[in-house]
Design a protein around this motif. Structure first.
Motif, PDB file in Angstrom:
ATOM      1  N   GLU A   1      -8.588   9.954  -4.212  1.00 27.88           N
ATOM      2  CA  GLU A   1      -7.470  10.069  -5.143  1.00 27.88           C
ATOM      3  C   GLU A   1      -7.295  11.492  -5.660  1.00 27.88           C
ATOM      4  O   GLU A   1      -6.202  11.941  -5.930  1.00 27.88           O
ATOM      5  N   GLU A   2      -8.402  12.205  -5.833  1.00 21.84           N
ATOM      6  CA  GLU A   2      -8.322  13.561  -6.386  1.00 21.84           C
ATOM      7  C   GLU A   2      -7.942  14.565  -5.297  1.00 21.84           C
ATOM      8  O   GLU A   2      -8.068  14.307  -4.112  1.00 21.84           O
ATOM      9  N   ASP A   3      -7.472  15.723  -5.721  1.00 19.08           N
ATOM     10  CA  ASP A   3      -7.117  16.777  -4.772  1.00 19.08           C
ATOM     11  C   ASP A   3      -8.370  17.362  -4.145  1.00 19.08           C
ATOM     12  O   ASP A   3      -9.422  17.413  -4.750  1.00 19.08           O
ATOM     13  N   TYR A   4      -8.224  17.838  -2.921  1.00 20.94           N
ATOM     14  CA  TYR A   4      -9.318  18.539  -2.259  1.00 20.94           C
ATOM     15  C   TYR A   4      -9.510  19.849  -3.014  1.00 20.94           C
ATOM     16  O   TYR A   4      -8.562  20.586  -3.225  1.00 20.94           O
ATOM     17  N   ASP A   5     -10.717  20.114  -3.461  1.00 22.41           N
ATOM     18  CA  ASP A   5     -10.876  21.267  -4.339  1.00 22.41           C
ATOM     19  C   ASP A   5     -11.826  22.332  -3.819  1.00 22.41           C
ATOM     20  O   ASP A   5     -12.218  23.207  -4.552  1.00 22.41           O
ATOM     21  N   SER A   6     -12.226  22.235  -2.550  1.00 26.77           N
ATOM     22  CA  SER A   6     -13.095  23.290  -2.041  1.00 26.77           C
ATOM     23  C   SER A   6     -13.011  23.379  -0.529  1.00 26.77           C
ATOM     24  O   SER A   6     -12.799  22.393   0.156  1.00 26.77           O
ATOM     25  N   ALA A   7     -13.159  24.574  -0.057  1.00 24.88           N
ATOM     26  CA  ALA A   7     -13.255  24.838   1.376  1.00 24.88           C
ATOM     27  C   ALA A   7     -14.207  26.019   1.523  1.00 24.88           C
ATOM     28  O   ALA A   7     -14.179  26.944   0.712  1.00 24.88           O
ATOM     29  N   TYR A   8     -15.044  25.959   2.510  1.00 26.20           N
ATOM     30  CA  TYR A   8     -16.036  27.018   2.665  1.00 26.20           C
ATOM     31  C   TYR A   8     -16.263  27.270   4.136  1.00 26.20           C
ATOM     32  O   TYR A   8     -16.343  26.338   4.928  1.00 26.20           O
TER      33      TYR A   8
ATOM     34  N   MET B   1       0.843  -1.183   0.000  1.00 27.55           N
ATOM     35  CA  MET B   1       0.000   0.000   0.000  1.00 27.55           C
ATOM     36  C   MET B   1       0.886   1.243   0.000  1.00 27.55           C
ATOM     37  O   MET B   1       1.767   1.379   0.847  1.00 27.55           O
ATOM     38  N   PRO B   2       0.680   2.164  -0.967  1.00 26.48           N
ATOM     39  CA  PRO B   2       1.528   3.348  -1.032  1.00 26.48           C
ATOM     40  C   PRO B   2       1.282   4.287   0.145  1.00 26.48           C
ATOM     41  O   PRO B   2       0.171   4.370   0.669  1.00 26.48           O
ATOM     42  N   LYS B   3       2.342   4.960   0.534  1.00 27.89           N
ATOM     43  CA  LYS B   3       2.244   5.921   1.638  1.00 27.89           C
ATOM     44  C   LYS B   3       1.426   7.127   1.180  1.00 27.89           C
ATOM     45  O   LYS B   3       1.659   7.662   0.095  1.00 27.89           O
ATOM     46  N   PRO B   4       0.446   7.569   1.981  1.00 21.15           N
ATOM     47  CA  PRO B   4      -0.350   8.745   1.603  1.00 21.15           C
ATOM     48  C   PRO B   4       0.539   9.987   1.481  1.00 21.15           C
ATOM     49  O   PRO B   4       1.516  10.140   2.212  1.00 21.15           O
ATOM     50  N   GLN B   5       0.194  10.836   0.530  1.00 19.70           N
ATOM     51  CA  GLN B   5       0.933  12.072   0.321  1.00 19.70           C
ATOM     52  C   GLN B   5       0.280  13.200   1.119  1.00 19.70           C
ATOM     53  O   GLN B   5      -0.934  13.267   1.225  1.00 19.70           O
ATOM     54  N   VAL B   6       1.090  14.074   1.669  1.00 16.28           N
ATOM     55  CA  VAL B   6       0.585  15.227   2.414  1.00 16.28           C
ATOM     56  C   VAL B   6      -0.021  16.214   1.424  1.00 16.28           C
ATOM     57  O   VAL B   6       0.580  16.539   0.399  1.00 16.28           O
ATOM     58  N   ASN B   7      -1.220  16.663   1.721  1.00 18.35           N
ATOM     59  CA  ASN B   7      -1.877  17.679   0.904  1.00 18.35           C
ATOM     60  C   ASN B   7      -1.656  19.021   1.600  1.00 18.35           C
ATOM     61  O   ASN B   7      -2.301  19.341   2.606  1.00 18.35           O
ATOM     62  N   ALA B   8      -0.731  19.813   1.078  1.00 22.82           N
ATOM     63  CA  ALA B   8      -0.341  21.072   1.712  1.00 22.82           C
ATOM     64  C   ALA B   8      -1.511  22.045   1.863  1.00 22.82           C
ATOM     65  O   ALA B   8      -1.585  22.769   2.858  1.00 22.82           O
ATOM     66  N   ALA B   9      -2.424  22.060   0.909  1.00 24.37           N
ATOM     67  CA  ALA B   9      -3.569  22.969   0.994  1.00 24.37           C
ATOM     68  C   ALA B   9      -4.466  22.607   2.174  1.00 24.37           C
ATOM     69  O   ALA B   9      -4.952  23.491   2.890  1.00 24.37           O
ATOM     70  N   VAL B  10      -4.681  21.314   2.397  1.00 24.60           N
ATOM     71  CA  VAL B  10      -5.510  20.882   3.524  1.00 24.60           C
ATOM     72  C   VAL B  10      -4.805  21.213   4.844  1.00 24.60           C
ATOM     73  O   VAL B  10      -5.423  21.711   5.782  1.00 24.60           O
ATOM     74  N   VAL B  11      -3.510  20.971   4.917  1.00 24.91           N
ATOM     75  CA  VAL B  11      -2.749  21.283   6.125  1.00 24.91           C
ATOM     76  C   VAL B  11      -2.839  22.777   6.421  1.00 24.91           C
ATOM     77  O   VAL B  11      -3.060  23.180   7.571  1.00 24.91           O
TER      78      VAL B  11
END
Length: 77
Positions: free
Chosen positions: A37-44, A1-11
């Motif tokens: 799998e896709e990038d987080y694309d919204s925050a509200y 299982m691949p290691k999850p990648q850090v999503n800098a925008a979410v952090v």
């Protein structure tokens, strides 16, 4: 299982929210959390619950549409 990648925008969003909470500026919190799998694309954010409910419903519709398209896509043999 691949290691999850850090999503800098979410952090960054979470760190900003944490700083606001520590400063006493957060009295309520509503979260739409999507992991995949896709990038987080919204925050509200809003202090209006009715407005937030519209945004949550929009995220649900968008996710359902994305899942429908994923399931409808041809699968490689």
């Amino acid at each position: 299982m691949p290691k999850p990648q850090v999503n800098a925008a979410v952090v960054e969003i979470l760190e900003t929210m944490l700083a606001a909470a520590k400063a006493g500026h957060v009295s309520a919190l509503w979260v739409v959390y999507r992991m995949g799998e896709e990038d987080y694309d919204s925050a509200y954010e809003t202090n209006d619950l009715d407005d937030m409910l519209v945004q949550v419903r929009t995220e649900i519709i968008n996710t359902q549409s994305a899942l429908g398209a994923l399931h409808a896509a041809p699968r490689p043999n």
